[in-house]
Design a protein around this motif. Structure first.
Motif, PDB file in Angstrom:
ATOM      1  N   ALA A  78      53.729 -57.013  15.298  1.00 57.83           N
ATOM      2  CA  ALA A  78      53.672 -56.822  16.743  1.00 57.83           C
ATOM      3  C   ALA A  78      54.149 -55.425  17.140  1.00 57.83           C
ATOM      4  CB  ALA A  78      54.524 -57.890  17.432  1.00 57.83           C
ATOM      5  N   LEU A  79      55.245 -54.965  16.540  1.00 61.08           N
ATOM      6  CA  LEU A  79      55.760 -53.629  16.852  1.00 61.08           C
ATOM      7  C   LEU A  79      54.792 -52.549  16.385  1.00 61.08           C
ATOM      8  CD1 LEU A  79      58.109 -51.971  18.002  1.00 61.08           C
ATOM      9  CD2 LEU A  79      59.170 -52.052  15.728  1.00 61.08           C
ATOM     10  N   PHE A  80      54.212 -52.745  15.228  1.00 60.30           N
ATOM     11  CA  PHE A  80      53.239 -51.798  14.670  1.00 60.30           C
ATOM     12  C   PHE A  80      52.034 -51.657  15.602  1.00 60.30           C
ATOM     13  CE2 PHE A  80      49.596 -50.822  11.900  1.00 60.30           C
ATOM     14  CZ  PHE A  80      50.072 -49.729  11.195  1.00 60.30           C
ATOM     15  N   VAL A 106      45.146 -52.124  16.424  1.00 61.80           N
ATOM     16  CA  VAL A 106      45.530 -53.176  17.376  1.00 61.80           C
ATOM     17  C   VAL A 106      44.799 -54.494  17.105  1.00 61.80           C
ATOM     18  CG1 VAL A 106      45.670 -53.800  19.806  1.00 61.80           C
ATOM     19  CG2 VAL A 106      46.181 -51.448  19.097  1.00 61.80           C
ATOM     20  N   PRO A 107      43.460 -54.534  17.082  1.00 62.19           N
ATOM     21  CA  PRO A 107      42.794 -55.825  16.793  1.00 62.19           C
ATOM     22  C   PRO A 107      43.099 -56.350  15.400  1.00 62.19           C
ATOM     23  CG  PRO A 107      41.200 -54.018  16.818  1.00 62.19           C
ATOM     24  CD  PRO A 107      42.470 -53.467  17.356  1.00 62.19           C
ATOM     25  N   LEU A 134      44.735 -60.116  14.488  1.00 64.73           N
ATOM     26  CA  LEU A 134      44.159 -61.022  13.502  1.00 64.73           C
ATOM     27  C   LEU A 134      45.196 -61.403  12.448  1.00 64.73           C
ATOM     28  CD1 LEU A 134      41.809 -62.497  12.132  1.00 64.73           C
ATOM     29  CD2 LEU A 134      41.178 -60.317  11.044  1.00 64.73           C
ATOM     30  N   ALA A 135      45.976 -60.418  11.992  1.00 66.73           N
ATOM     31  CA  ALA A 135      46.989 -60.695  10.970  1.00 66.73           C
ATOM     32  C   ALA A 135      48.064 -61.643  11.495  1.00 66.73           C
ATOM     33  CB  ALA A 135      47.619 -59.385  10.504  1.00 66.73           C
ATOM     34  N   ILE A 136      48.448 -61.502  12.756  1.00 70.51           N
ATOM     35  CA  ILE A 136      49.455 -62.400  13.336  1.00 70.51           C
ATOM     36  C   ILE A 136      48.934 -63.836  13.384  1.00 70.51           C
ATOM     37  CG2 ILE A 136      50.687 -62.963  15.469  1.00 70.51           C
ATOM     38  CD1 ILE A 136      50.965 -59.938  15.951  1.00 70.51           C
ATOM     39  N   VAL A 137      47.674 -63.999  13.762  1.00 71.05           N
ATOM     40  CA  VAL A 137      47.073 -65.339  13.796  1.00 71.05           C
ATOM     41  C   VAL A 137      47.071 -65.947  12.391  1.00 71.05           C
ATOM     42  CG1 VAL A 137      44.950 -66.623  14.214  1.00 71.05           C
ATOM     43  CG2 VAL A 137      45.675 -64.846  15.819  1.00 71.05           C
TER      44      VAL A 137
END
Length: 533
Positions: free
Chosen positions: A83-85, A171-172, A176-179
């Protein structure tokens, strides 16, 4: 029941996506530097900081964030880092000046540190046995290729859209990685309840930052400048203070006892030199290719394709050999190949050379990167229990990114010094200032300001100066990798098996002499297996 099919490898995809983004951002700016310099009207020193602010914050904080991850949980730390990245990447893309860009790159490195420090621990939590060896191999393929793919992707985005899109694209991918983290990742490691070593984090960061800043400032202001030496002297002072703190706190950021294990020292040395020798020279190769030879960003980026292909192919194929393999031999051999590739490039690049002369050396470097990168992870994780996985991952990744940050600063000094020498020998006025402009990708601007009658001679001098700087960058990189390769082979050699001893003799298993002898670390597949709940 054992998970099979696509679902089985979703955790690996999740970790590799984050790794791909954070490592690409180390090198993706290389081919965009001339465009950034022209758009933001910046100096050579500021350009170095656009690269180094990210690499340095990543290097300095990955150890500390590894300790925090051990406390709060590796998956939670990984998601927070993503998220910070993503937020910092957006700010990088809209930066109105170089100061804002450098600040955002620093914050971006903080998020990347949280991601990088947890990768090995997350792989260990989600895989075991031969699957873990395969996961390390594929992760190493992504890791080894991503730094080389960075300039290619950077060239495509810079030429096709704008240099700002090298940041917007994160950003996108981060979303996707967080999901995927929520859906696929599990964190089986027990969290640590001890306090975070804030003092150790601050002192290590101060030491790394002082050394890097001193090297960059000495290149800008000259080695006779007292201020430059003050920073260089401060670096070992901060490092000594860090060591003193780590020996006194109950829960150190880095357990200095690990440094008594010669194999672990070999892993750290390999991580430091691998990134320095394999990737930092490309920053200055890109400046030569674009600002002197006139290649486009895409063309300059594509020169690294042989390295990327070789690294990916070797890393992907080596995973199955990591389960019980000779890690020291693989890592040391990889460094020797990187060194040979660097010296090959130094020999092949000459006054009339262009990008094709880089192919043989880059292929050798790619083979070396492909061998060493996945093996570093398995060797490092084997040195500590699974609950300290963040520490082991943080240590080796700190070494890798610190090598990149110091390499950018060191090779920048070498490039500029050699260019100054060549320009001075050809009678170019203000050779030091011209060399700095050349190093900052402003060769065309220098030619444009010169009298028409002198442009031919000046253009020839700039070509010679750029080639000289690139040659010496390759020489330094190659020698460093060869020396490190030999040292790693010695440090990580397996201990000789002792002859059977009589009962009660000093070499009896469990005696002090047997327990204290250093030995080759086990692979992560065995030594870092999570304990049953």
């Amino acid at each position: 029941m054992e998970t099979t099919g696509l679902k089985k490898w979703l955790p690996l995809v999740t970790v590799c996506l984050g790794t791909f983004m954070l490592l690409i951002d180390v090198t993706i700016v290389n081919v965009a530097l001339p465009d950034i310099a022209g758009d933001l009207k910046t100096s050579f020193g500021s350009l170095q900081w656009v690269v180094d602010a990210y690499a340095l914050s990543l290097a300095a904080l990955v150890l500390g964030t590894g300790s925090i991850a051990d406390k709060v949980g590796h998956r939670r730390a990984y998601v927070a880092g993503l998220a910070l990245f993503a937020a910092a990447s957006m700010v990088c893309g809209v930066s109105p000046n170089v100061g804002a860009l450098i600040a955002a790159r620093t914050v971006q490195g903080v998020g990347a540190a949280a991601m990088f420090a947890t990768t090995f621990a997350l792989l260990n939590s989600n895989y075991s046995g031969r699957d873990r060896g395969t996961a390390y191999g594929l992760w190493g393929a992504v890791s080894g290729a991503s730094a080389a793919v960075g300039p290619i992707l950077g060239g495509v985005l810079t030429e096709g859209a704008s240099w700002r899109w090298i940041f917007f694209v994160n950003v996108p991918a981060s979303v996707l990685a967080i999901v995927l983290c929520v859906v696929a990742l599990k964190d089986a490691s027990a969290t640590v309840t001890s306090r975070v070593d804030v003092a150790g984090m601050a002192l290590f960061t101060a030491s790394a930052a002082s050394l890097t800043y001193g090297l960059i400032r000495s290149n800008e202001d000259g080695w006779a400048e007292v201020g430059s030496w003050a920073w260089l002297v401060a670096a070992p002072v901060f490092l000594l203070a860090f060591v003193l703190v780590e020996t006194r706190v109950a829960a150190p950021m880095l357990d200095l006892g690990l440094l008594r294990n010669r194999s672990f020292v070999g892993v750290l040395l390999a991580g430091l030199v691998l990134t320095l020798a394999a990737f930092t020279s490309f920053t200055y190769v890109s400046i030569w290719l674009q600002s002197v030879l006139g290649l486009s960003p895409i063309q300059a980026g594509l020169t690294g394709l042989p390295l990327s292909i070789a690294a990916f192919a070797v890393s992907a194929g080596i995973g199955r050999f990591l389960h019980g393999g000779r890690t020291g031999l693989i890592i040391g051999g990889g460094l020797l190949l990187i060194g040979a590739g660097g010296l090959a490039n130094a020999a092949l690049v000459h006054g009339s050379a262009s990008w094709p002369e880089l192919i043989p050396g880059f292929v050798l470097v790619g083979f070396g990167v492909g061998l060493a990168t996945p093996t570093l992870g398995s060797a490092a994780m084997s040195a500590v229990p699974v609950e300290r996985g963040g520490m082991a991952a943080g240590a080796v990744n700190t070494a890798r990114q610190l090598g990149f940050a110091l390499g950018i600063a060191t090779l920048g000094t070498v490039f500029a010094a050699r260019a100054t020498h060549v320009l001075s020998g050809r009678g170019v006025p203000s050779s030091g200032a011209v060399a700095k402009a050349l190093s900052g990708g402003q060769a065309r601007a220098v030619l444009g300001r010169a009298p028409v009658s002198r442009r031919g001679a000046l253009d020839s001098a700039l070509h010679a100066a750029a080639v000289g700087g690139v040659q010496w960058a390759f020489v330094i990189s190659g020698i460093a990798a060869l020396l490190a390769g030999v040292a790693v082979l010695v440090l990580m050699r397996p201990a000789r098996e002792a002859a059977p001893a009589a009962p009660g003799s000093p070499s009896e298993p469990g005696s002090p002499s047997a327990a204290g002898s250093p030995s080759e670390p086990e692979t992560a597949s065995a030594a870092s297996e999570p304990a049953p709940a």
